[in-house]
Design a protein around this motif. Structure first.
Motif, PDB file in Angstrom:
ATOM      1  N   ALA A 142       0.837  -1.205   0.000  1.00 38.62           N
ATOM      2  CA  ALA A 142       0.000   0.000   0.000  1.00 38.62           C
ATOM      3  C   ALA A 142       0.874   1.258   0.000  1.00 38.62           C
ATOM      4  CB  ALA A 142      -0.931  -0.005   1.205  1.00 38.62           C
ATOM      5  N   ALA A 143       1.925   1.255   0.788  1.00 35.50           N
ATOM      6  CA  ALA A 143       2.823   2.413   0.834  1.00 35.50           C
ATOM      7  C   ALA A 143       3.465   2.653  -0.526  1.00 35.50           C
ATOM      8  CB  ALA A 143       3.894   2.197   1.901  1.00 35.50           C
ATOM      9  N   LEU A 144       3.833   1.572  -1.216  1.00 38.05           N
ATOM     10  CA  LEU A 144       4.515   1.702  -2.503  1.00 38.05           C
ATOM     11  C   LEU A 144       3.563   2.019  -3.656  1.00 38.05           C
ATOM     12  CD1 LEU A 144       7.215  -1.076  -2.128  1.00 38.05           C
ATOM     13  CD2 LEU A 144       7.428   1.398  -1.753  1.00 38.05           C
ATOM     14  N   GLU A 145       2.274   2.135  -3.361  1.00 41.92           N
ATOM     15  CA  GLU A 145       1.315   2.599  -4.357  1.00 41.92           C
ATOM     16  C   GLU A 145       1.120   4.109  -4.290  1.00 41.92           C
ATOM     17  OE1 GLU A 145      -2.281   0.392  -3.821  1.00 41.92           O
ATOM     18  OE2 GLU A 145      -1.394  -1.478  -4.533  1.00 41.92           O
ATOM     19  N   ASN A 146       1.712   4.741  -3.291  1.00 45.22           N
ATOM     20  CA  ASN A 146       1.609   6.183  -3.117  1.00 45.22           C
ATOM     21  C   ASN A 146       2.711   6.862  -3.943  1.00 45.22           C
ATOM     22  OD1 ASN A 146       2.099   8.826  -2.143  1.00 45.22           O
ATOM     23  ND2 ASN A 146       1.196   8.318  -0.165  1.00 45.22           N
ATOM     24  N   PRO A 147       2.353   7.587  -5.013  1.00 40.13           N
ATOM     25  CA  PRO A 147       3.359   8.183  -5.897  1.00 40.13           C
ATOM     26  C   PRO A 147       4.321   9.146  -5.189  1.00 40.13           C
ATOM     27  CG  PRO A 147       1.184   8.331  -6.884  1.00 40.13           C
ATOM     28  CD  PRO A 147       0.996   7.834  -5.487  1.00 40.13           C
ATOM     29  N   ALA A 148       3.822   9.929  -4.253  1.00 38.43           N
ATOM     30  CA  ALA A 148       4.688  10.872  -3.539  1.00 38.43           C
ATOM     31  C   ALA A 148       5.705  10.126  -2.677  1.00 38.43           C
ATOM     32  CB  ALA A 148       3.851  11.809  -2.679  1.00 38.43           C
ATOM     33  N   LEU A 149       5.267   9.070  -2.045  1.00 42.46           N
ATOM     34  CA  LEU A 149       6.162   8.264  -1.215  1.00 42.46           C
ATOM     35  C   LEU A 149       7.213   7.558  -2.068  1.00 42.46           C
ATOM     36  CD1 LEU A 149       6.708   7.435   1.692  1.00 42.46           C
ATOM     37  CD2 LEU A 149       5.084   5.577   1.403  1.00 42.46           C
ATOM     38  N   VAL A 150       6.786   7.016  -3.196  1.00 39.37           N
ATOM     39  CA  VAL A 150       7.723   6.340  -4.104  1.00 39.37           C
ATOM     40  C   VAL A 150       8.762   7.334  -4.620  1.00 39.37           C
ATOM     41  CG1 VAL A 150       7.936   5.168  -6.333  1.00 39.37           C
ATOM     42  CG2 VAL A 150       6.134   4.504  -4.739  1.00 39.37           C
ATOM     43  N   LYS A 151       8.349   8.554  -4.913  1.00 35.95           N
ATOM     44  CA  LYS A 151       9.287   9.588  -5.387  1.00 35.95           C
ATOM     45  C   LYS A 151      10.331   9.892  -4.312  1.00 35.95           C
ATOM     46  CE  LYS A 151       9.493  14.264  -7.169  1.00 35.95           C
ATOM     47  NZ  LYS A 151       8.765  15.490  -7.480  1.00 35.95           N
ATOM     48  N   THR A 152       9.899   9.969  -3.073  1.00 31.79           N
ATOM     49  CA  THR A 152      10.831  10.225  -1.976  1.00 31.79           C
ATOM     50  C   THR A 152      11.798   9.058  -1.804  1.00 31.79           C
ATOM     51  OG1 THR A 152       9.181  11.599  -0.863  1.00 31.79           O
ATOM     52  CG2 THR A 152      11.008  10.808   0.472  1.00 31.79           C
ATOM     53  N   ILE A 153      11.295   7.838  -1.888  1.00 27.32           N
ATOM     54  CA  ILE A 153      12.150   6.654  -1.778  1.00 27.32           C
ATOM     55  C   ILE A 153      13.162   6.633  -2.920  1.00 27.32           C
ATOM     56  CG2 ILE A 153      12.183   4.125  -1.950  1.00 27.32           C
ATOM     57  CD1 ILE A 153       9.491   4.188  -0.387  1.00 27.32           C
ATOM     58  N   GLU A 154      12.711   6.940  -4.133  1.00 26.25           N
ATOM     59  CA  GLU A 154      13.632   6.996  -5.280  1.00 26.25           C
ATOM     60  C   GLU A 154      14.742   8.006  -5.021  1.00 26.25           C
ATOM     61  OE1 GLU A 154      13.859   5.044  -7.807  1.00 26.25           O
ATOM     62  OE2 GLU A 154      11.950   4.013  -7.661  1.00 26.25           O
ATOM     63  N   GLY A 155      14.391   9.126  -4.415  1.00 27.37           N
ATOM     64  CA  GLY A 155      15.400  10.132  -4.069  1.00 27.37           C
ATOM     65  C   GLY A 155      16.408   9.603  -3.067  1.00 27.37           C
ATOM     66  N   CYS A 156      15.936   8.844  -2.095  1.00 28.58           N
ATOM     67  CA  CYS A 156      16.836   8.244  -1.102  1.00 28.58           C
ATOM     68  C   CYS A 156      17.789   7.236  -1.751  1.00 28.58           C
ATOM     69  CB  CYS A 156      16.048   7.544   0.003  1.00 28.58           C
ATOM     70  SG  CYS A 156      15.102   8.636   1.067  1.00 28.58           S
ATOM     71  N   LEU A 157      17.294   6.525  -2.746  1.00 28.85           N
ATOM     72  CA  LEU A 157      18.093   5.483  -3.387  1.00 28.85           C
ATOM     73  C   LEU A 157      19.049   6.033  -4.430  1.00 28.85           C
ATOM     74  CD1 LEU A 157      15.366   2.740  -3.911  1.00 28.85           C
ATOM     75  CD2 LEU A 157      17.022   2.941  -2.048  1.00 28.85           C
ATOM     76  N   ASP A 158      18.700   7.123  -5.075  1.00 28.71           N
ATOM     77  CA  ASP A 158      19.455   7.552  -6.235  1.00 28.71           C
ATOM     78  C   ASP A 158      20.170   8.899  -6.137  1.00 28.71           C
ATOM     79  OD1 ASP A 158      18.578   5.255  -7.536  1.00 28.71           O
ATOM     80  OD2 ASP A 158      16.799   6.251  -8.295  1.00 28.71           O
ATOM     81  N   GLN A 159      19.649   9.808  -5.370  1.00 30.30           N
ATOM     82  CA  GLN A 159      20.150  11.175  -5.456  1.00 30.30           C
ATOM     83  C   GLN A 159      20.831  11.634  -4.177  1.00 30.30           C
ATOM     84  OE1 GLN A 159      17.013  13.795  -6.642  1.00 30.30           O
ATOM     85  NE2 GLN A 159      16.208  12.354  -8.121  1.00 30.30           N
ATOM     86  N   PRO A 160      22.031  12.181  -4.327  1.00 30.01           N
ATOM     87  CA  PRO A 160      22.705  12.769  -3.166  1.00 30.01           C
ATOM     88  C   PRO A 160      22.252  14.223  -2.945  1.00 30.01           C
ATOM     89  CG  PRO A 160      24.181  12.790  -5.035  1.00 30.01           C
ATOM     90  CD  PRO A 160      22.904  12.111  -5.490  1.00 30.01           C
ATOM     91  N   THR A 161      20.936  14.428  -2.863  1.00 26.33           N
ATOM     92  CA  THR A 161      20.417  15.774  -2.669  1.00 26.33           C
ATOM     93  C   THR A 161      20.054  15.990  -1.211  1.00 26.33           C
ATOM     94  OG1 THR A 161      18.171  15.036  -3.182  1.00 26.33           O
ATOM     95  CG2 THR A 161      19.483  15.913  -5.004  1.00 26.33           C
ATOM     96  N   ALA A 162      20.118  17.231  -0.821  1.00 25.74           N
ATOM     97  CA  ALA A 162      19.813  17.569   0.569  1.00 25.74           C
ATOM     98  C   ALA A 162      18.316  17.589   0.811  1.00 25.74           C
ATOM     99  CB  ALA A 162      20.395  18.957   0.888  1.00 25.74           C
ATOM    100  N   SER A 163      17.933  17.163   1.976  1.00 27.12           N
ATOM    101  CA  SER A 163      16.576  17.281   2.479  1.00 27.12           C
ATOM    102  C   SER A 163      15.504  16.900   1.477  1.00 27.12           C
ATOM    103  CB  SER A 163      16.342  18.698   2.972  1.00 27.12           C
ATOM    104  OG  SER A 163      17.257  19.016   3.981  1.00 27.12           O
ATOM    105  N   LEU A 164      15.381  15.627   1.209  1.00 26.84           N
ATOM    106  CA  LEU A 164      14.402  15.136   0.256  1.00 26.84           C
ATOM    107  C   LEU A 164      12.975  15.350   0.735  1.00 26.84           C
ATOM    108  CD1 LEU A 164      16.249  11.844  -0.601  1.00 26.84           C
ATOM    109  CD2 LEU A 164      16.020  13.823  -2.081  1.00 26.84           C
ATOM    110  N   LEU A 165      12.775  15.335   2.042  1.00 29.97           N
ATOM    111  CA  LEU A 165      11.432  15.522   2.587  1.00 29.97           C
ATOM    112  C   LEU A 165      11.071  16.974   2.774  1.00 29.97           C
ATOM    113  CD1 LEU A 165      11.011  12.854   5.415  1.00 29.97           C
ATOM    114  CD2 LEU A 165       9.837  12.968   3.239  1.00 29.97           C
ATOM    115  N   PHE A 166      12.065  17.790   3.120  1.00 32.61           N
ATOM    116  CA  PHE A 166      11.739  19.149   3.567  1.00 32.61           C
ATOM    117  C   PHE A 166      12.429  20.208   2.762  1.00 32.61           C
ATOM    118  CE2 PHE A 166      12.028  16.125   7.082  1.00 32.61           C
ATOM    119  CZ  PHE A 166      10.691  15.979   7.325  1.00 32.61           C
TER     120      PHE A 166
END
Length: 169
Positions: A145-169
């Protein structure tokens, strides 16, 4: 504005890995998938699992889970086809703990053969909602169910792929 749960985390220096990085655990040096004529299944050890999860980025900070000491090789147990990954939130009230655990789960789901059973837990005594977080991370239906949420999946993708600051905030 969303509250940052640990605005000043302690940063640890990453350990240099002597493992060769490749796009898959099962690809030879020549880039071709390994083919074995028999039924031999090569075992996976805790260091290989650690290599997969240590470079995941924290959703609140521009640092990896290794740099924040959220994951370490001794917190990983591999026994046959069962893998247990324990992680330590940076603070006991970390609101991103479930997101960190989901990021670890997605990385392992994408990287490991389906024969592995993966359990992900917060280190006992390290989170005020330990039981609820562990239940969320290890319930197939909740994870799906969590992985069906597009916003959540986008945040997870950021955690896995991007060295960007503050993905959530």
């Amino acid at each position: 504005m969303v509250e940052v749960f640990n605005p000043n985390p302690v940063i640890f220096k990453p350990v240099k890995s002597d493992k060769k990085h490749s796009s898959s655990l099962w690809i030879d040096d020549d880039g071709q998938p390994q083919v074995d004529g028999g039924d031999h299944v090569e075992p996976i050890d805790q260091d290989e699992i650690y290599e997969l999860v240590r470079t995941i980025y924290d959703p609140e900070h521009p640092n990896t889970l290794e740099e924040l000491n959220v994951v370490s090789a001794p917190q990983i147990n591999v026994s046959g086809n069962r893998i247990l990954v324990e992680f330590t939130p940076t603070v006991p009230h970390c609101g991103a703990s479930t997101l960190i655990g989901l990021s670890i789960r997605v990385r392992l789901l994408r990287s490991l053969p389906h024969r592995f059973k993966v359990d992900i837990i917060v280190k006992p005594g390290s989170h005020q909602s330990e039981e609820a977080v562990n239940k969320q991370l290890n319930d197939k239906e909740r994870v799906a169910a969590a992985l069906e949420n597009p916003a959540l999946v986008k945040t997870i993708e950021g955690c896995l792929d991007q060295p960007t600051a503050s993905l959530l905030f």
